[in-house]
Design an enzyme around this catalytic site. Structure first.
Site, short mmCIF file in Angstrom:
data_model
loop_
_atom_site.label_atom_id
_atom_site.label_comp_id
_atom_site.label_asym_id
_atom_site.label_seq_id
_atom_site.Cartn_x
_atom_site.Cartn_y
_atom_site.Cartn_z
CG ASN A 167 -0.37 -0.15 2.51
OD1 ASN A 167 0.79 -0.53 2.62
ND2 ASN A 167 -1.13 0.15 3.54
CD GLU A 210 4.71 -0.84 12.45
OE1 GLU A 210 3.47 -0.75 12.52
OE2 GLU A 210 5.46 -0.24 13.23
CB CYS A 262 -2.11 -0.95 8.36
SG CYS A 262 -1.03 0.47 8.60
CD GLU A 283 7.99 0.52 10.44
OE1 GLU A 283 6.95 0.87 9.88
OE2 GLU A 283 8.91 -0.10 9.87
P1 NAD Z 1 1.00 -9.75 3.18
O1 NAD Z 1 1.08 -10.18 4.59
O2 NAD Z 1 0.30 -10.60 2.22
O3 NAD Z 1 2.48 -9.56 2.60
C1 NAD Z 1 3.40 -8.68 3.18
C2 NAD Z 1 4.80 -9.01 2.69
O4 NAD Z 1 5.23 -10.24 3.27
C3 NAD Z 1 4.92 -9.19 1.18
O5 NAD Z 1 6.13 -8.59 0.75
C4 NAD Z 1 4.98 -10.70 1.03
O6 NAD Z 1 5.66 -11.11 -0.14
C5 NAD Z 1 5.75 -11.08 2.26
N1 NAD Z 1 5.59 -12.47 2.72
C6 NAD Z 1 4.50 -13.26 2.59
N2 NAD Z 1 4.72 -14.46 3.17
C7 NAD Z 1 5.97 -14.42 3.68
C8 NAD Z 1 6.78 -15.35 4.41
N3 NAD Z 1 6.33 -16.56 4.73
N4 NAD Z 1 8.02 -14.96 4.80
C9 NAD Z 1 8.48 -13.74 4.50
N5 NAD Z 1 7.78 -12.82 3.81
C10 NAD Z 1 6.53 -13.15 3.40
O7 NAD Z 1 0.39 -8.28 3.24
P2 NAD Z 1 -0.05 -7.36 2.02
O8 NAD Z 1 -1.30 -7.92 1.43
O9 NAD Z 1 1.11 -7.08 1.14
O10 NAD Z 1 -0.39 -6.00 2.78
C11 NAD Z 1 -1.59 -5.78 3.44
C12 NAD Z 1 -1.44 -6.03 4.93
O11 NAD Z 1 -0.38 -5.25 5.45
C13 NAD Z 1 -2.67 -5.62 5.71
O12 NAD Z 1 -2.95 -6.60 6.69
C14 NAD Z 1 -2.26 -4.32 6.36
O13 NAD Z 1 -2.95 -4.00 7.53
C15 NAD Z 1 -0.81 -4.55 6.61
N6 NAD Z 1 -0.11 -3.27 6.75
C16 NAD Z 1 0.35 -2.90 7.98
C17 NAD Z 1 0.99 -1.68 8.15
C18 NAD Z 1 1.50 -1.23 9.50
O14 NAD Z 1 2.33 -0.35 9.53
N7 NAD Z 1 1.04 -1.80 10.60
C19 NAD Z 1 1.17 -0.84 7.05
C20 NAD Z 1 0.70 -1.25 5.80
C21 NAD Z 1 0.07 -2.47 5.66
#
Ligand code: NAD
Length: 483
Positions: A152, A249, A283, A457
């Site tokens: 995002n 996060e 998020c 962060e």
């Molecule tokens: P996601 O969990 O599907 O993927 C996040 C990242 O993790 C990607 O780069 C993915 O390739 C990687 N990944 C997936 N499986 C992995 C593994 N087993 N080992 C290592 N890396 C792995 O999330 P998304 O769909 O990309 O993003 C949306 C999510 O992110 C939502 O839940 C949102 O709330 C969260 N988010 C949190 C914050 C925050 O600061 N708290 C900010 C933005 C988004």
């Protein structure tokens, strides 16, 4: 696209390609067109990145904080000068409107580089006098950090992780989300242009398994993930195996409480920003909007009028204020929740459908009469779907607001000063807002409680998560021993 990076990975100060990796198509969300192809990192690419990061780190840590900080601040200046091009790239990567990306992405990344660049020179240990003896502490880097990003905010996340890591004397390997692989490459390019020695900020592409191979490598000392709770569980567990430092996060389902005395226009602004900015893909969004029963209908009526003024369309048009979702899949997930909301008895009061045009557009959507047990009130949707719930008393709404596995953010709108602070104190959430929503300045800590995360962060708090203290005991006199 002029601004496009020239290869998939950025390692040891330069672009690197390896077409043996699995191709990943980069799709422009506003049209559905493929605008680039990158290749997932092969084991050779991962090895190259870890070796480069390992080799470069010690010399970087040996520089003074002032020297390190100067490079980060120079990178911040370059990012600001190129804000237009970087914002266009962010829009291509994510589909977010240029109206947003030009003020919230490269600018936020530059803020992080400037802030941590400024802090680098003042990172110190302390002196602790113990009679004649004394202890001093050294604030040392962790070593090689791995950053894994969500889709995002690709530029912002790349900087929010990179800036504190580098300021503290670490090197970093960043794996962007496979959905938005382009922006982090530009961050790497700019850092090198600003004078960052080769090997300190590397970018490798790939899906989860590339992330996993980085997390499990024994030469990696710290993992910072921005992603969903299920991914967080996996990455946290893998990092625990190697007793690595972590920052998590993760997701949220944050409450926003609108009391009967609130300024309604401000509360609606908060609800709009906290549900529809970035097409709801944030998020910390306040997706459970608790509105006091006495003002609920007035709130809903005015909300609908304000939503009618959203400009939905081409995200490159500076007048567009609501763009597509990042992917077909994400749109289908959100539309699936709309169906669940209807099926479980919520009242659809606005939107609720896909928009008939190219790309991944859906209408800003509002449900009223939502109850706590409905899927749309319990699960993170990560799309433009707002749930409005009624309440009557403060005690009741606080218990309901906190009855969730998540704890990322929370907001309250009221004119009652005591109540505002009492409610903020009662929220089980890492970031709370009073009469505002979703501000995330670099000076303030950001992160989650409960399942929404570990660590913080931004701000000085991030320093603790990218450095470690070494204690040095100094005896001034003779040592005594029992025998
Ligand atoms: P996601 O969990 O599907 O993927 C996040 C990242 O993790 C990607 O780069 C993915 O390739 C990687 N990944 C997936 N499986 C992995 C593994 N087993 N080992 C290592 N890396 C792995 O999330 P998304 O769909 O990309 O993003 C949306 C999510 O992110 C939502 O839940 C949102 O709330 C969260 N988010 C949190 C914050 C925050 O600061 N708290 C900010 C933005 C988004």
């Amino acid at each position: 696209m002029q601004t496009q990076p020239t290869a998939s990975h950025f390692i040891n100060g330069e672009y690197v390609e390896d077409t043996n990796g699995t191709p990943i198509e980069v799709i422009y969300p506003a049209t559905g067109e493929v605008i680039a192809t990158v290749y997932a990192a092969t084991p050779e690419i991962v090895e190259k990145a870890i070796t480069a990061a390992r080799d470069a780190q010690a010399a970087w840590a040996a520089m003074t904080g002032t020297e390190r900080g100067r490079i980060l601040r120079r990178a911040a200046d370059i990012m600001r000068e190129r804000n237009h091009d970087l914002s266009i790239l962010e829009t291509y990567d994510t589909g977010k409107p240029y109206q947003e990306t030009s003020v919230a992405d490269a600018t936020s990344g530059a803020d992080a580089l400037e802030y941590f660049g400024g802090l680098a020179a003042s990172l110190t240990g302390e002196h602790i006098q113990l009679g004649e003896d004394w202890v001093y502490t050294r604030r040392e880097p962790l070593g090689v950090c791995v950053g894994i990003g969500a889709w995002n905010y690709p530029t912002q996340i790349a900087c929010w992780k990179g800036a504190p890591a580098l300021a503290c004397g670490n090197s970093i390997i960043f794996k962007p989300s496979e959905t938005t692989p382009l922006c982090a490459l530009k961050v790497a390019e700019i850092l090198v242009e600003a004078g960052l020695p080769a090997g300190l900020y590397n970018v490798v592409q790939g899906m989860g398994e590339v992330g996993a191979s980085l997390v499990t490598d024994p030469r990696v000392d710290k993992v910072s993930l921005t992603g969903s709770v299920p991914t967080g569980r996996k990455v946290y567990a893998a990092a625990a195996e190697g007793i690595k430092h972590v920052t998590m996060e993760l997701g949220g389902k944050s409450p926003m409480i609108v009391f009967e005395d609130a300024d309604i226009e401000n509360a609606i602004s908060g609800a709009i920003l906290g549900n529809f900015y970035s097409s709801g893909q944030i998020c910390s969004n306040g997706t459970r909007v608790f509105v006091h029963r006495d003002i609920k209908e007035a709130f809903l009526k005015r909300l609908a009028e304000r939503l009618d003024t959203a400009v939905i369309g081409d995200p490159m048009d500076p007048d567009t204020s609501f763009g597509p979702m990042v992917s077909k899949r994400q749109m289908e997930i959100a539309l699936g929740y709309v169906e669940k909301g209807k099926a479980e008895g919520a009242r659809l009061v606005y939107g609720g459908a896909a928009i008939d045009r190219d790309g991944f557009y859906m209408q800003p959507t509002v449900f009223a009469d939502v109850t706590d047990d409905m899927s749309i009130a319990r699960e993170e949707i990560f799309g433009p779907v707002m749930s409005v719930l009624d309440f009557e008393t403060e005690a009741e709404v606080m218990a309901r607001a906190n009855a969730t596995e998540f704890g990322l953010a929370a907001g309250v709108f009221t004119k009652d000063l005591s109540r505002a602070h009492r409610v903020a104190a009662g929220f089980e959430a890492g970031t709370c807002y009073i009469n505002t929503y979703n501000d995330a300045p670099v000076e303030a800590p950001f992160g989650g409680m409960k399942n929404s995360g570990v660590g913080r962060e931004n701000s000085k708090a991030a320093i603790d998560h990218y450095s470690q203290l070494k204690t040095v005991y100094v005896r001034m006199g003779d040592m005594e021993a029992p025998f």
